[in-house]
Design a protein around this motif. Sequence first.
Motif, short mmCIF file in Angstrom:
data_model
loop_
_atom_site.label_atom_id
_atom_site.label_comp_id
_atom_site.label_asym_id
_atom_site.label_seq_id
_atom_site.Cartn_x
_atom_site.Cartn_y
_atom_site.Cartn_z
N ARG A 191 0.85 -1.19 0.00
CA ARG A 191 0.00 0.00 0.00
C ARG A 191 0.89 1.24 0.00
NH1 ARG A 191 -5.31 0.32 1.82
NH2 ARG A 191 -5.10 -1.66 2.90
N ALA A 192 0.54 2.22 -0.82
CA ALA A 192 1.27 3.48 -0.81
C ALA A 192 1.09 4.16 0.54
CB ALA A 192 0.77 4.40 -1.93
N ALA A 193 2.18 4.56 1.17
CA ALA A 193 2.10 5.25 2.45
C ALA A 193 1.44 6.61 2.27
CB ALA A 193 3.50 5.42 3.05
N LEU A 194 0.79 7.07 3.33
CA LEU A 194 0.14 8.38 3.26
C LEU A 194 1.14 9.46 2.88
CD1 LEU A 194 -2.38 10.18 3.74
CD2 LEU A 194 -1.67 10.34 6.13
N SER A 195 2.36 9.35 3.39
CA SER A 195 3.38 10.36 3.09
C SER A 195 3.70 10.43 1.60
CB SER A 195 4.65 10.08 3.88
OG SER A 195 5.16 8.78 3.57
N GLU A 196 3.50 9.32 0.89
CA GLU A 196 3.80 9.28 -0.55
C GLU A 196 2.74 10.01 -1.36
OE1 GLU A 196 4.72 5.34 -2.06
OE2 GLU A 196 5.25 4.71 -0.05
N ILE A 197 1.52 10.08 -0.85
CA ILE A 197 0.43 10.69 -1.62
C ILE A 197 -0.11 11.96 -0.96
CG2 ILE A 197 -0.24 8.47 -2.59
CD1 ILE A 197 -2.62 8.46 -0.63
N GLU A 198 0.47 12.37 0.17
CA GLU A 198 -0.07 13.51 0.91
C GLU A 198 -0.07 14.78 0.07
OE1 GLU A 198 0.26 14.28 5.46
OE2 GLU A 198 1.95 15.29 4.49
N ASP A 199 1.03 15.03 -0.67
CA ASP A 199 1.09 16.23 -1.51
C ASP A 199 -0.01 16.20 -2.56
OD1 ASP A 199 3.23 17.15 -0.08
OD2 ASP A 199 4.74 16.58 -1.57
N SER A 204 -5.35 18.30 -4.39
CA SER A 204 -6.77 18.12 -4.69
C SER A 204 -7.62 19.04 -3.84
CB SER A 204 -7.19 16.67 -4.47
OG SER A 204 -6.61 15.80 -5.41
N ILE A 205 -7.25 19.18 -2.56
CA ILE A 205 -8.00 20.06 -1.66
C ILE A 205 -7.87 21.51 -2.11
CG2 ILE A 205 -8.08 20.94 0.71
CD1 ILE A 205 -7.06 18.06 1.51
N ALA A 206 -6.64 21.91 -2.48
CA ALA A 206 -6.43 23.28 -2.95
C ALA A 206 -7.23 23.56 -4.22
CB ALA A 206 -4.94 23.53 -3.20
N GLU A 207 -7.29 22.58 -5.11
CA GLU A 207 -8.06 22.75 -6.35
C GLU A 207 -9.55 22.83 -6.05
OE1 GLU A 207 -6.79 19.53 -8.81
OE2 GLU A 207 -5.04 20.62 -9.56
N ALA A 208 -10.01 22.06 -5.06
CA ALA A 208 -11.43 22.14 -4.68
C ALA A 208 -11.75 23.52 -4.12
CB ALA A 208 -11.76 21.06 -3.66
N CYS A 232 -9.59 8.88 15.39
CA CYS A 232 -10.25 7.61 15.06
C CYS A 232 -9.37 6.72 14.18
CB CYS A 232 -11.58 7.87 14.36
SG CYS A 232 -12.86 8.52 15.45
N SER A 233 -8.59 7.32 13.30
CA SER A 233 -7.69 6.56 12.43
C SER A 233 -6.29 7.11 12.56
CB SER A 233 -8.15 6.63 10.97
OG SER A 233 -7.16 6.09 10.11
N PRO A 234 -5.44 6.49 13.37
CA PRO A 234 -4.06 6.97 13.50
C PRO A 234 -3.35 7.06 12.14
CG PRO A 234 -4.53 5.34 15.19
CD PRO A 234 -5.71 5.35 14.26
N GLN A 235 -3.75 6.18 11.21
CA GLN A 235 -3.12 6.18 9.90
C GLN A 235 -3.40 7.47 9.12
OE1 GLN A 235 -3.59 2.41 8.07
NE2 GLN A 235 -2.83 3.04 6.07
N LEU A 236 -4.59 8.06 9.36
CA LEU A 236 -4.96 9.27 8.64
C LEU A 236 -4.79 10.54 9.46
CD1 LEU A 236 -8.18 8.06 6.75
CD2 LEU A 236 -5.87 8.33 5.85
N ALA A 237 -4.42 10.40 10.73
CA ALA A 237 -4.23 11.57 11.58
C ALA A 237 -3.25 12.59 10.98
CB ALA A 237 -3.79 11.14 12.98
N PRO A 238 -2.14 12.15 10.35
CA PRO A 238 -1.23 13.14 9.76
C PRO A 238 -1.88 14.00 8.67
CG PRO A 238 -0.11 11.04 9.98
CD PRO A 238 -1.56 10.79 10.28
N LEU A 239 -2.83 13.42 7.93
CA LEU A 239 -3.53 14.19 6.90
C LEU A 239 -4.37 15.28 7.54
CD1 LEU A 239 -4.37 14.67 3.94
CD2 LEU A 239 -6.19 12.98 4.29
N HIS A 240 -5.06 14.96 8.62
CA HIS A 240 -5.87 15.96 9.32
C HIS A 240 -4.98 17.08 9.88
CE1 HIS A 240 -9.53 13.70 8.89
NE2 HIS A 240 -8.98 12.63 9.46
N ARG A 241 -3.83 16.70 10.44
CA ARG A 241 -2.93 17.72 10.95
C ARG A 241 -2.42 18.62 9.84
NH1 ARG A 241 -1.08 13.35 14.25
NH2 ARG A 241 0.66 12.96 12.82
N GLU A 242 -2.07 18.02 8.71
CA GLU A 242 -1.56 18.81 7.59
C GLU A 242 -2.63 19.74 7.04
OE1 GLU A 242 1.16 20.26 4.78
OE2 GLU A 242 1.41 19.14 6.66
N PHE A 243 -3.86 19.23 6.92
CA PHE A 243 -4.93 20.08 6.42
C PHE A 243 -5.15 21.27 7.34
CE2 PHE A 243 -9.36 21.39 6.79
CZ PHE A 243 -9.59 21.86 5.50
N HIS A 244 -5.26 21.03 8.62
CA HIS A 244 -5.53 22.14 9.54
C HIS A 244 -4.35 23.10 9.64
CE1 HIS A 244 -9.53 21.11 10.88
NE2 HIS A 244 -9.17 19.85 11.07
#
Length: 323
Positions: A191-199, A204-208, A232-244
Amino acid sequence: MPESASLAISNPFTQSWIQALTLAADHPLARTIKPRLELVDRLSKNLMDVDRQEAAKAMWDFAEAENLTDMLWLLPINQPTWVFDRDDIFMYERREAHELGQRNYETWLGALGVVPGKFGLTAEVTSGDWAGLVRKEAVRLQHAVNVGAVQNASTLHLPCTAHWDMKKWAVRFEQVDWIAVPYEDAPMVGRAALSEIEDRLMLSIAEANDKVLSKKAVQSTVTSSDQPWLGCSPQLAPLHREFHSQSHNFSPWMARVWNCAWPIVYREQNLLAGKADVGLIRNELKACLHAQPRLTLWMLVFAKLVCQTQLGRGLGFLADYRD
């Protein structure tokens, strides 16, 4: 249901449940949320009794209209290393990623496995195992052995092509194209790590924010980034931190819709674990659908696709994640 009740309830995530949650059952988009989220599941390998082409066309049309097509290419089949069987003599590497070709609907259908397809691979195998396979197949097929096909290097890297016929796989080798190694099961991939696809996700969020968000909506207050469901999902917690951490670059509506959509998707994924207040989410979703209907639906589908990529089986019918 009391206003203070948790989202972690035993009832299934049904269309009537989400309409009650929104306080906006008469809103046209309220009725489309569940079918849009279900589209993602219908394109996952764990559901086989679906009209795959119908689901794929509906998903593609929605993604194309709502600026989500980039998310559709986060597919297991695009991972570089394939293992069909743990006891197999071969380990395969993609020679080229499917997504490096034209990003159109037809190519995506092939990458999903909705139509027959073929994929260029390089097979790593020991010379002894390769020689044994060539000789065995030559005897079985009563085929003359090509001495040049049995090389002397200790480890070989053989160009080959994996063919998908909608039910099973067969790998053919360029040097000995009369040998086809069959596989009944899908290849296993990392599975691609979140860090590999975070950018990619943040783009996508910026384009939205630029293309999906309604600029006509009244100004929104900034909602807190300290939400109980964030863990709730430690695996996705870094994405939430980066977004905020980057939310100051976006409209306040982006954070408000984010904090509204993600708990709903986490509930649908059975991940919420009681860490959200139904009363708050009900009122927030009503407000978001009223002011930002298109963005709200976009965010729900975006969150669902992220969950499928990072926590689920992934889109498509061709490969399975190892974890």
